[in-house]
Scaffold this motif. Sequence first.
Motif, PDB file in Angstrom:
ATOM      1  N   MET B 186      47.409  31.346  80.501  1.00 53.07           N
ATOM      2  CA  MET B 186      46.607  32.562  81.022  1.00 53.07           C
ATOM      3  C   MET B 186      45.552  33.256  80.036  1.00 53.07           C
ATOM      4  O   MET B 186      44.688  33.336  80.210  1.00 53.07           O
ATOM      5  CB  MET B 186      47.397  34.003  81.590  1.00 53.07           C
ATOM      6  N   LEU B 190      41.618  33.066  80.266  1.00 51.80           N
ATOM      7  CA  LEU B 190      40.891  34.184  80.377  1.00 51.80           C
ATOM      8  C   LEU B 190      40.027  34.462  78.967  1.00 51.80           C
ATOM      9  O   LEU B 190      38.659  34.804  79.230  1.00 51.80           O
ATOM     10  CB  LEU B 190      41.871  35.371  80.481  1.00 51.80           C
ATOM     11  N   ILE B 193      36.962  32.349  79.470  1.00 49.70           N
ATOM     12  CA  ILE B 193      36.130  32.654  80.635  1.00 49.70           C
ATOM     13  C   ILE B 193      35.215  33.761  80.084  1.00 49.70           C
ATOM     14  O   ILE B 193      34.207  33.787  80.139  1.00 49.70           O
ATOM     15  CB  ILE B 193      36.966  33.464  81.833  1.00 49.70           C
ATOM     16  N   VAL B 194      35.758  34.782  79.269  1.00 49.98           N
ATOM     17  CA  VAL B 194      34.937  35.846  78.656  1.00 49.98           C
ATOM     18  C   VAL B 194      33.673  35.130  77.562  1.00 49.98           C
ATOM     19  O   VAL B 194      32.682  35.384  77.517  1.00 49.98           O
ATOM     20  CB  VAL B 194      35.697  36.630  77.976  1.00 49.98           C
ATOM     21  N   GLY B 197      31.378  32.769  79.796  1.00 48.19           N
ATOM     22  CA  GLY B 197      30.678  33.356  81.104  1.00 48.19           C
ATOM     23  C   GLY B 197      30.963  32.512  82.189  1.00 48.19           C
ATOM     24  O   GLY B 197      30.079  32.559  82.899  1.00 48.19           O
ATOM     25  N   SER B 198      32.072  31.850  82.286  1.00 46.26           N
ATOM     26  CA  SER B 198      32.245  30.730  83.282  1.00 46.26           C
ATOM     27  C   SER B 198      32.605  31.537  84.587  1.00 46.26           C
ATOM     28  O   SER B 198      33.234  32.606  84.380  1.00 46.26           O
ATOM     29  CB  SER B 198      33.316  29.596  82.921  1.00 46.26           C
ATOM     30  N   LYS B 221      49.914  33.864  89.699  1.00 46.89           N
ATOM     31  CA  LYS B 221      49.573  35.145  88.823  1.00 46.89           C
ATOM     32  C   LYS B 221      48.226  34.545  88.057  1.00 46.89           C
ATOM     33  O   LYS B 221      47.324  35.471  87.954  1.00 46.89           O
ATOM     34  CB  LYS B 221      50.757  35.128  87.649  1.00 46.89           C
ATOM     35  N   SER B 224      45.224  35.187  90.253  1.00 49.74           N
ATOM     36  CA  SER B 224      45.198  36.386  90.467  1.00 49.74           C
ATOM     37  C   SER B 224      44.397  36.889  89.171  1.00 49.74           C
ATOM     38  O   SER B 224      43.080  37.792  89.507  1.00 49.74           O
ATOM     39  CB  SER B 224      46.237  37.262  90.920  1.00 49.74           C
ATOM     40  N   ALA B 225      44.928  36.814  88.156  1.00 49.24           N
ATOM     41  CA  ALA B 225      44.402  37.250  86.964  1.00 49.24           C
ATOM     42  C   ALA B 225      42.847  36.935  86.724  1.00 49.24           C
ATOM     43  O   ALA B 225      41.906  37.442  86.346  1.00 49.24           O
ATOM     44  CB  ALA B 225      45.118  36.989  85.699  1.00 49.24           C
ATOM     45  N   ARG B 227      40.966  36.020  89.102  1.00 49.31           N
ATOM     46  CA  ARG B 227      40.018  36.729  90.112  1.00 49.31           C
ATOM     47  C   ARG B 227      39.697  38.079  89.570  1.00 49.31           C
ATOM     48  O   ARG B 227      38.674  38.584  89.830  1.00 49.31           O
ATOM     49  CB  ARG B 227      40.814  36.711  91.264  1.00 49.31           C
ATOM     50  N   LEU B 228      40.647  38.834  88.934  1.00 50.06           N
ATOM     51  CA  LEU B 228      40.296  39.958  88.407  1.00 50.06           C
ATOM     52  C   LEU B 228      39.291  39.888  87.633  1.00 50.06           C
ATOM     53  O   LEU B 228      38.569  40.806  87.422  1.00 50.06           O
ATOM     54  CB  LEU B 228      41.567  40.818  87.925  1.00 50.06           C
ATOM     55  N   MET B 229      39.169  38.961  86.739  1.00 53.54           N
ATOM     56  CA  MET B 229      38.209  38.906  85.781  1.00 53.54           C
ATOM     57  C   MET B 229      36.608  38.499  86.248  1.00 53.54           C
ATOM     58  O   MET B 229      35.722  38.632  85.683  1.00 53.54           O
ATOM     59  CB  MET B 229      38.289  37.576  84.851  1.00 53.54           C
ATOM     60  N   GLY B 230      36.756  38.293  87.629  1.00 48.75           N
ATOM     61  CA  GLY B 230      35.386  38.105  88.229  1.00 48.75           C
ATOM     62  C   GLY B 230      35.127  36.655  88.287  1.00 48.75           C
ATOM     63  O   GLY B 230      33.984  36.210  88.250  1.00 48.75           O
TER      64      GLY B 230
END
Lengths: 136, 284
Positions: B186, B190, B193-194, B197-198, B221, B224-225, B227-230
Amino acid sequence: MEKIPILRMGHFLLVTIQVDLYDQLAENLEADLVSMVSKTNAKGVLIDVSSVSIIDSFMGRILGNIATMSKIMDADTVVVGMQPAVAITLVELGLPLKGVYTALNVERGMELLRSKILLEEEDQEEENDDDTDSTE
Amino acid sequence: MKNESIKIFQKKKQAVLEKWIHIQSQDQILNNDLITNEDLRIQSEELLFAFIDNLSDSNIDNAESRDFESVVDILSSISISRAKQGYSPRETGNYIYSLKEALLSTLSEEIKDPATLYAQSMIINKLLDSFSTSTFETFIKGREDVIFRQTDEITQISTPVIRLWDGILALPIIGTLDSSRTQVVMESLLQEIVETGSSIAILDISGVPAVDSLVAQHLIKTVSATRLMGAECIISGIRPEIAQTVVHLGIDLSTIITKATLASALKTAFIMLNLEVNKKQRVK
């Protein structure tokens, strides 16, 4: 008393949270935001949480509340720029923020809101077209 | 009055060393390639002299004494380095036991009275036994350090985040997903992703041997995480057996986009990003 500024940008309301929220501040934000949505007739709310490093279950619930309240007042909510650690915490707390749109950064968030508004306008146009068709 | 064996050892330092080296060289015929004779000699000399120099009336029956700190330090560094070099426990143990043998045989040569010899031997025996115990402790600790380091490396290596396309990340998961691994997966996903910028992440679970309800919960989980990041998360590589177990266990994966292969997940990602991949038209 501290206050989180709510900026208006066209059809949207922009909230950037620059400080770590405590409960009272968050509750005030919720109330202010909802009254601003009704006053400005906003179509979308963008909440930037990129500089928030701590979100507890209460804050998570407030974010969810804001989204649901705005939704029933016909405004979509996008939460942008959540930090990885915050996202993991929220998931571990069992708060996946269902019904809240999320985006990676403000730019993407605005894009998302704009696309939502476009869709709605298209829908309305189609409805209008239908109306005119039926009257002819 | 100074203890008799201390006097003997201090006088016979060099003889004890020679004896010890001799016993070791007989013992370690098998392992001459791990350490050169000279190194072994230097190592043994350092240890033996530190031991004899620190020996005194007050501490001869107390291995915990502060005087032996330097001896214990040398012993630990020897046993840790041996653990890393891949010595067997028997070889490391023999190293200390051969020292005991050398010391005791020197005593028996020097002390003629059987009663004194027995008493002195017992004292030395006890002291050396406690040293060998601490050697074993550090030897095992050295081995454990190696194991921990390898575990860490495996966790790091086994969760690479791959940039599949501009804006599309892939994360092939190989091996069982437990809580600590989910955490690593995770976090690295994440973070990536940051950084990139994917907006789409593909979790490929073709390398996961079995999916039980706990693993499924970990997957949910992670999704969901993300998705929370966008970003949107697609799970790919669902094998027939996995599909069967998931349904039999009554796990609801309907909120997650799932695909059978990484290829179809990539195709879905292209569609979501409004991308199109075409075969190049041949120029006629």
